[in-house]
Design a protein around this motif. Sequence first.
Motif, PDB file in Angstrom:
ATOM      1  N   PHE A 165     -88.308   3.056  70.378  1.00  9.54           N
ATOM      2  CA  PHE A 165     -87.003   3.800  71.193  1.00  9.54           C
ATOM      3  C   PHE A 165     -86.766   2.509  72.477  1.00  9.54           C
ATOM      4  N   ALA A 166     -85.954   1.895  72.148  1.00 15.38           N
ATOM      5  CA  ALA A 166     -85.455   0.965  72.983  1.00 15.38           C
ATOM      6  C   ALA A 166     -84.087   1.471  73.639  1.00 15.38           C
ATOM      7  N   ALA A 167     -83.824   1.484  74.868  1.00  9.77           N
ATOM      8  CA  ALA A 167     -82.800   1.889  75.534  1.00  9.77           C
ATOM      9  C   ALA A 167     -81.560   1.042  75.242  1.00  9.77           C
ATOM     10  N   PHE A 168     -80.503   1.889  74.939  1.00 14.34           N
ATOM     11  CA  PHE A 168     -79.060   1.376  74.198  1.00 14.34           C
ATOM     12  C   PHE A 168     -78.123   1.501  75.218  1.00 14.34           C
ATOM     13  N   ARG A 169     -77.773   2.851  76.037  1.00 14.42           N
ATOM     14  CA  ARG A 169     -76.671   2.804  76.672  1.00 14.42           C
ATOM     15  C   ARG A 169     -76.859   4.163  77.632  1.00 14.42           C
ATOM     16  N   VAL A 170     -76.488   3.950  78.905  1.00 18.86           N
ATOM     17  CA  VAL A 170     -76.588   4.867  79.783  1.00 18.86           C
ATOM     18  C   VAL A 170     -75.307   5.738  79.943  1.00 18.86           C
ATOM     19  N   LEU A 171     -75.505   7.104  79.701  1.00 24.07           N
ATOM     20  CA  LEU A 171     -74.082   8.094  79.859  1.00 24.07           C
ATOM     21  C   LEU A 171     -74.523   8.678  81.019  1.00 24.07           C
ATOM     22  N   GLY A 172     -73.104   9.018  81.741  1.00 24.91           N
ATOM     23  CA  GLY A 172     -72.888   9.509  82.897  1.00 24.91           C
ATOM     24  C   GLY A 172     -73.631   9.285  84.259  1.00 24.91           C
ATOM     25  N   ARG A 173     -73.612   8.122  84.311  1.00 24.48           N
ATOM     26  CA  ARG A 173     -74.185   7.416  85.749  1.00 24.48           C
ATOM     27  C   ARG A 173     -73.085   6.393  86.108  1.00 24.48           C
ATOM     28  N   PHE A 174     -72.732   6.799  87.457  1.00 27.72           N
ATOM     29  CA  PHE A 174     -71.267   5.814  87.943  1.00 27.72           C
ATOM     30  C   PHE A 174     -71.771   5.302  89.208  1.00 27.72           C
ATOM     31  N   SER A 175     -72.578   6.073  89.881  1.00 19.43           N
ATOM     32  CA  SER A 175     -72.683   5.559  91.287  1.00 19.43           C
ATOM     33  C   SER A 175     -74.136   6.066  91.920  1.00 19.43           C
ATOM     34  N   GLY A 176     -74.537   5.425  93.066  1.00 21.92           N
ATOM     35  CA  GLY A 176     -75.592   6.054  93.901  1.00 21.92           C
ATOM     36  C   GLY A 176     -75.379   5.643  95.490  1.00 21.92           C
ATOM     37  N   HIS A 177     -76.513   5.532  96.193  1.00 21.52           N
ATOM     38  CA  HIS A 177     -76.291   5.652  97.767  1.00 21.52           C
ATOM     39  C   HIS A 177     -75.851   4.218  98.333  1.00 21.52           C
ATOM     40  N   VAL A 178     -75.697   3.090  97.311  1.00 23.70           N
ATOM     41  CA  VAL A 178     -75.492   1.607  97.743  1.00 23.70           C
ATOM     42  C   VAL A 178     -73.829   1.785  97.935  1.00 23.70           C
ATOM     43  N   PRO A 179     -73.067   1.246  98.674  1.00 25.09           N
ATOM     44  CA  PRO A 179     -71.728   1.017  99.022  1.00 25.09           C
ATOM     45  C   PRO A 179     -71.378   0.038  98.058  1.00 25.09           C
ATOM     46  N   HIS A 180     -70.206   0.418  97.194  1.00 27.76           N
ATOM     47  CA  HIS A 180     -69.720  -0.476  96.239  1.00 27.76           C
ATOM     48  C   HIS A 180     -69.018  -1.707  97.106  1.00 27.76           C
ATOM     49  N   VAL A 181     -68.487  -2.846  96.260  1.00 26.76           N
ATOM     50  CA  VAL A 181     -67.902  -3.774  96.836  1.00 26.76           C
ATOM     51  C   VAL A 181     -66.491  -4.209  96.097  1.00 26.76           C
ATOM     52  N   LEU A 182     -65.525  -4.527  96.689  1.00 28.99           N
ATOM     53  CA  LEU A 182     -64.392  -4.915  96.011  1.00 28.99           C
ATOM     54  C   LEU A 182     -64.140  -6.461  96.211  1.00 28.99           C
ATOM     55  N   ARG A 183     -63.679  -7.083  94.857  1.00 29.00           N
ATOM     56  CA  ARG A 183     -63.515  -8.495  94.804  1.00 29.00           C
ATOM     57  C   ARG A 183     -62.405  -8.921  94.219  1.00 29.00           C
ATOM     58  N   TYR A 184     -61.603  -9.878  94.535  1.00 25.14           N
ATOM     59  CA  TYR A 184     -60.323 -10.349  93.877  1.00 25.14           C
ATOM     60  C   TYR A 184     -60.399 -11.521  92.978  1.00 25.14           C
ATOM     61  N   HIS A 185     -60.300 -11.362  91.770  1.00 27.33           N
ATOM     62  CA  HIS A 185     -60.292 -12.405  90.639  1.00 27.33           C
ATOM     63  C   HIS A 185     -58.629 -13.256  90.577  1.00 27.33           C
ATOM     64  N   GLY A 186     -59.034 -14.468  91.262  1.00 26.59           N
ATOM     65  CA  GLY A 186     -57.747 -15.098  91.260  1.00 26.59           C
ATOM     66  C   GLY A 186     -57.036 -15.488  89.965  1.00 26.59           C
ATOM     67  N   ARG A 187     -58.001 -15.994  89.265  1.00 27.73           N
ATOM     68  CA  ARG A 187     -57.299 -16.302  87.857  1.00 27.73           C
ATOM     69  C   ARG A 187     -56.899 -14.870  87.073  1.00 27.73           C
ATOM     70  N   HIS A 188     -57.236 -13.999  87.230  1.00 33.14           N
ATOM     71  CA  HIS A 188     -57.110 -12.653  86.293  1.00 33.14           C
ATOM     72  C   HIS A 188     -56.062 -11.962  87.206  1.00 33.14           C
ATOM     73  N   ARG A 189     -55.863 -12.230  88.528  1.00 33.95           N
ATOM     74  CA  ARG A 189     -54.842 -11.565  89.521  1.00 33.95           C
ATOM     75  C   ARG A 189     -55.046 -10.211  89.703  1.00 33.95           C
ATOM     76  N   GLU A 190     -56.433  -9.825  89.562  1.00 33.49           N
ATOM     77  CA  GLU A 190     -56.889  -8.243  89.511  1.00 33.49           C
ATOM     78  C   GLU A 190     -57.900  -8.187  90.494  1.00 33.49           C
ATOM     79  N   PHE A 191     -58.248  -6.924  91.011  1.00 34.47           N
ATOM     80  CA  PHE A 191     -59.220  -6.574  91.663  1.00 34.47           C
ATOM     81  C   PHE A 191     -60.285  -5.798  90.993  1.00 34.47           C
ATOM     82  N   TYR A 192     -61.622  -6.085  91.246  1.00 32.53           N
ATOM     83  CA  TYR A 192     -62.753  -5.652  90.312  1.00 32.53           C
ATOM     84  C   TYR A 192     -63.446  -4.819  91.469  1.00 32.53           C
ATOM     85  N   LEU A 193     -63.914  -3.615  90.903  1.00 28.21           N
ATOM     86  CA  LEU A 193     -64.890  -2.847  91.690  1.00 28.21           C
ATOM     87  C   LEU A 193     -66.331  -3.322  91.279  1.00 28.21           C
TER      88      LEU A 193
END
Length: 475
Positions: free
Chosen positions: A9-37
Amino acid sequence: MSREGAGLFAAFRVLGRFSGHVPHVLRYHGRHREFYLAAAVGRSVHTYNVSTRRPGNTLPQDITCLAADRMLIFASYDNILHAFARNKEVVHTYEGHKARIHLLQPFGDHVISVDVDNVLIVWNIQSEEEYLQIDFDKATFAVSALLHPSTYLNKILLGSEQGTLQLWNIRSNKLLYSFPGWGLAVTTLEQAPAVDVVAVGLVSGHIIVHNIKFDETLMKFQQDWGPITAISFRTADGHPVMAAGSPVGHIALWDLEEKKLMCQMQDAHSTAIAGMTFVPGEPLLITNGADNALRVWIFDGPGGTGRVLRSRMGHSAPPTKIRYHGLNGEQILSAGQDGTLQSFSTVHEKFNKSLGRGSINKKKSKKKGLKLDTMALPPITAFASEVAHQSDWDGIVACHQGYITCTTWNYQKTSMGAHKLRPEEFSKHKPIDIYATAVDITSCGNFAVIGMSTGQVDVYNMQSGIHRGRYGKER
């Protein structure tokens, strides 16, 4: 079984987990011209753009701190710091701290980390070598917040639990200036859109907008929900707005021109606001919390308040029961100790649904709000679902912890259903020691079968909610 999993039984995928107590960070990708979270989820870093998620590499322990620059994402656990490239590969490891790292700040070609023993280390990102180490005395200056002020070359601003602030030149290892502060612990520091101006969040709930060049306070605000957990400034549309998070999940929005409270977003999260970031140039606010929710809010209506544009959320407490819904294996229904019933897709998380929280009276629950809701039902302990006739009437039945009444749910409408099923003899009063223990639905979808703690089994019509029969005798 070990956490890494056995061969069978090897872990395959996590469902339903998206966030915790650690603050997220936002970064801008210059080549893609998109913000990533980037969000820390247990031992992994998940990276999002507008519509997709990319799970990152896994670290040996749960991530406790997160930061990002233009090229890399930095994540720490215990006293070890790692750098991720391309959202998935660990390309650098920094070892030298003796205690858990709790603050991170990318700084040009360097990254700064501070541990709970009050040791600050400046690392060279590429060589992984220690460039500088500063030991602070906990009794006089316990570092609690860290910021690189905009345009301040080689300089960092430190906040402390004692309330004082210090401006350091990292290159020369010199203390340039000490700010006396306001006699209260600093919880967060945030750069304002204006140069030389910084917002200081305090444990008392005060927010000080301060000019660090002249050591002059420009504005002062206060919210009544406890310490400031996060601050962000809106730069879109020329609206001078500052948002502040709280430990109870509320967000306050302040008009910086009028110097007054503009509006409140109550119950934005059911736990403390861990991270909060306005997307530069857009009327969008991203928030995350320990309630396992990521939300994007858009400010496009009157009054200045935001509405949820999109979100990713799961249970905020452990699941109590899970089972597949339907025969194709693409949806899993899950009931949690938080009182909600949710559906997680095995294909893509954009198909996830929340059916909401059980309530005795849905209208009164909406009026009272999440925190003051006395109408909420106990957590679901067992449920059954059937896809036959789910387009015509409710197709899910559930029983609740220590509760005699069972509820129906509608998968198509993603909400609690029309009926509350309980024996007729208890329609006017609630028994003390009798409650529903098991439920099922016939394969035709017409009848719900409910087992009681007394040993009796009742049958109800799913379309009408009418009691249709009983099996067994009371003990």
